[in-house]
Design an enzyme around this catalytic site. Structure first.
Site, PDB file in Angstrom:
ATOM      1  N   HIS A 197      -4.159   3.395   8.219  1.00 56.09           N
ATOM      2  CA  HIS A 197      -2.949   2.913   8.887  1.00 56.09           C
ATOM      3  C   HIS A 197      -2.029   4.083   9.216  1.00 56.09           C
ATOM      4  CE1 HIS A 197      -3.381  -1.279   6.842  1.00 56.09           C
ATOM      5  NE2 HIS A 197      -4.033  -1.216   7.980  1.00 56.09           N
ATOM      6  N   GLU A 252       0.846  -1.185   0.000  1.00 64.21           N
ATOM      7  CA  GLU A 252       0.000   0.000   0.000  1.00 64.21           C
ATOM      8  C   GLU A 252       0.882   1.235   0.000  1.00 64.21           C
ATOM      9  OE1 GLU A 252      -2.202  -0.719   3.606  1.00 64.21           O
ATOM     10  OE2 GLU A 252      -0.815   0.467   4.828  1.00 64.21           O
TER      11      GLU A 252
END
Length: 676
Positions: A290, A246
């Site tokens: 995150h 990611e």
């Protein structure tokens, strides 16, 4: 030499802060790089729990025991007796002495986790798994400074679902067990929910899984993608690899380098399929769920990571539900045969073992600077305005700095941030703030600071004269920035430095977890210094995506899955929304309120893959939203994972016209169709 090794070699000042705890690794000097083999868990692995008697640890341990994990006891500070029929010890050292564990699972709150990790390192537990989210960044930098001084313990996490061997029935984490089946695919992932999707996909394809490791979504995780690749390369149960990345950091580019080298040395390398989330959801000054899902200046974006992995020979897919079928096709090509006595496959080449390299041999190579992408000025949640940043620098260090920008080309970029590959702070320097290709990092030891960092290479790179005044100005500026970095727990500080030595255009980003988890720096995080992001509540992370053409509101659990969902909607999503790993019915209701406050929304897409999140609970939350919020647009729901069948029954039996799908692509096609 790889940048990770090259940038750890700076000399350190003689003085060391009192908090810099270091543990001896024995007479032969080894390093943390020797510990990836500790990741090889299985039926032999003896596991203890720290925080053993807590509610979450108890539920997790009972489930893992029933699955087959060899849990041998746990730790409760000052405790004794039994729990779940297993011994409870007062300290990790005592547990190591009596129970001889191979691994520890840490189930304590984020503010307690650093101390628990240190205790496990000091007791030399071979594998430490920390699942907690929101551990303060500077606490983790301190942990890494300790890890680098020893060669006994390996850390997985934090902000990670953990590690699991489906073949060996060993779970150290909170992965949804019904999705797993023993088999052939090793999985590496930054995202928990995307890893669960990958597990389910490989199970449906009849491949199963071997070893699955969630490296976690923090800025400086204990284990990176390359280190897991080096383990899966030699794992006899692993015939194919799925890699889930990611936005944030260089990890995927490092992995691409590793894979290119690996594939060049084998006649029949293990097939690797990859996915990188975040191609459509990188937003300036926003963290995408995150803690590590943001881009520091000079780091690559998601598309550049995809391109690098593709060039290295990785088969790229757009959604993890496709991974199982892709790998099944590749493993059925005729070159792979069943290994006798196991459910795995292996290359038919007789010389495979001779072709394998030493573990980590490809981890240390220099990355060309030409790959550096355009910088993205994003923050980890608290980004001060330039006026507030200049005032804070002056009040903290007595260093004047103009908040105003100067004409382009009138200064060099100088700052302090995190080098994620070396897991250390670093000086960030560029002679031209508008040209990201000129950005370089100069890491330094967290425990000693940059005071002894050689200035000559930085001066040369900034294209400044090597004069006494220049060196003095540079040293003073770095001293001021490092003081602010440590005293207020920053994650990115940059200023522009003019040839005359004046500072301007400060951009300061601070770690909100230090306040949220540990209660530190309350004045900095007061409303006066409100972040330049939409406020989040109830554990939600919500970002409005710009553009009048967007029509689809998204509600997703898990940062990686939320990014991937936005990517799949090809620019039609109105928002990024991560409900978090512990979503409740109330959380879902709040999510609908946020989504429907945007007048652009003409349809809502609920995409859930349950780990800790329960499918039926999410379904009841959707019904609660219909009752209490007043939903006036079509809603499409996809629920997979924990209690998925129960959740789908709740949705389909409600009689509210909510459309429910199990297949992701089918759900996407329908929601796009409803959006017109």
């Amino acid at each position: 030499m790889h940048r990770c090794a090259r940038l750890r070699s700076h000399a350190h000042p003689a003085s060391t802060p009192a908090y810099a705890r270091r543990f001896s690794a024995g007479p032969r000097r080894q390093s943390y790089a020797d510990t990836p083999p500790n990741l090889r868990i299985g039926k032999h692995t003896r596991v203890i729990f720290q925080g053993f008697t807590g509610k979450q640890a108890t539920a997790n341990a009972a489930e893992s025991l029933a699955w087959g994990t060899k849990i041998v006891g746990g730790v409760k500070p000052g405790g004794s007796g039994e729990h779940l029929g297993l011994p409870v010890l007062p300290t990790v050292r005592k547990a190591v002495e009596l129970l001889k564990p191979d691994a520890t699972a840490i189930y304590v709150a984020a503010h307690q986790a650093p101390g628990a990790i240190e205790e496990a390192i000091e007791a030399e537990v071979p594998l430490i798994v920390a699942v907690a989210e929101h551990i303060p960044l500077h606490d983790m930098l301190r942990i890494h400074s300790i890890l680098k001084t020893q060669s006994k313990s390996r850390l997985v996490g934090p902000n990670s679902p953990g590690i699991i061997s489906a073949v060996g029935k060993c779970r150290i984490g909170f992965q949804p067990l019904p999705c797993f089946s023993p088999g052939r695919v090793g999985i590496i992932a930054k995202s928990g929910t995307l890893s669960y999707e990958t597990v389910a996909s490989t199970t449906r394809a009849g491949l199963g899984q071997s070893l699955c490791i969630g490296v976690g979504g923090d800025i400086v995780p204990g284990t990176d993608l390359c280190e897991v690749l080096s383990v899966l390369e030699h794992d006899e149960d692993t015939d194919a690899i799925a890699l889930i990345g990611e936005i944030g950091g260089f990890g995927e580019l490092d992995a691409a380098d590793w894979i290119r080298d690996y594939r060049s040395q084998l006649s029949l390398p293990k097939p690797i399929v990859g996915l990188v989330a975040g191609t459509m959801s990188e937003v300036p000054n926003q963290v995408m769920g995150h803690a590590g899902a943001f881009t520091i200046p000079g780091e690559p974006n998601a598309q550049e990571k995809i391109d690098a992995l593709s060039r290295a020979g990785v088969t790229i897919v757009s959604h993890p539900s496709k991974i199982g079928d892709v790998l099944k096709s590749q493993l059925s090509s005729g070159a792979w045969t069943k290994r006798p006595g196991s459910g795995s496959g292996s290359p038919s080449s007789p010389n495979t073992s001779q072709q394998h390299r030493q573990m980590s041999a490809a981890l240390y190579r220099r990355r060309p600077s030409a790959r550096l992408p355009k910088p993205q000025q994003q923050t980890r949640n608290l980004h001060l305005t330039s006026d507030a940043a200049a005032a804070l620098l002056l009040s903290t260090t007595q260093t004047p700095c103009s908040p105003s920008a100067r004409p382009s080309g009138s200064g060099a970029l100088l700052g302090i941030t995190i080098d994620r590959t070396s897991r250390s702070p670093c000086v960030l320097a560029s002679p031209s703030p508008l040209d990201p290709r000129t950005i370089q990092r100069f890491p330094f030891d967290f425990t000693t600071g940059p005071s002894n960092l050689p200035l000559a290479p930085i001066v040369t790179h900034l294209q400044l004269p090597h004069s006494l005044s220049t060196l003095t100005t540079l040293r003073n500026t770095l001293t001021s920035l490092s003081t602010l970095f440590y005293t207020h727990e920053a994650c990115l500080l940059t200023v522009q430095l003019t040839p005359s030595g004046t500072l301007h255009s400060p951009s300061f980003h601070f770690d909100d977890a230090a306040f949220r988890s540990a209660g530190r720096h309350a004045p900095l995080h007061a409303p006066l210094h409100a972040p330049l992001t939409s406020p989040n509540s109830g554990g939600l992370v919500y970002h409005r995506l710009p553009g009048p053409h967007r029509k689809i509101g998204t509600l997703v659990n898990g940062a990686g899955l939320a990014m991937n969902t936005v990517d799949a909607l090809s620019g039609l999503a109105t928002n990024f929304l991560d409900t978090g790993g512990k979503a409740t019915s109330q959380t879902v209701k709040q999510s609908f309120e946020l989504i429907l406050a945007d007048p652009r929304v003409s349809v809502v897409f609920v995409n859930i893959f349950g780990g800790l999140t329960l499918g039926d609970m999410i379904a009841r939350g959707v019904l609660k939203a219909f009752e209490e919020v007043g939903v006036r647009v079509p809603v499409v729901v996809r629920i997979r994972g924990t209690r998925e069948k129960k959740g789908m029954e709740v949705i389909r039996g409600a009689g509210l016209g909510i459309e429910a799908y199990e297949d992701f692509e089918e759900a996407v096609r329908r929601v796009v169709d409803l959006a017109g």
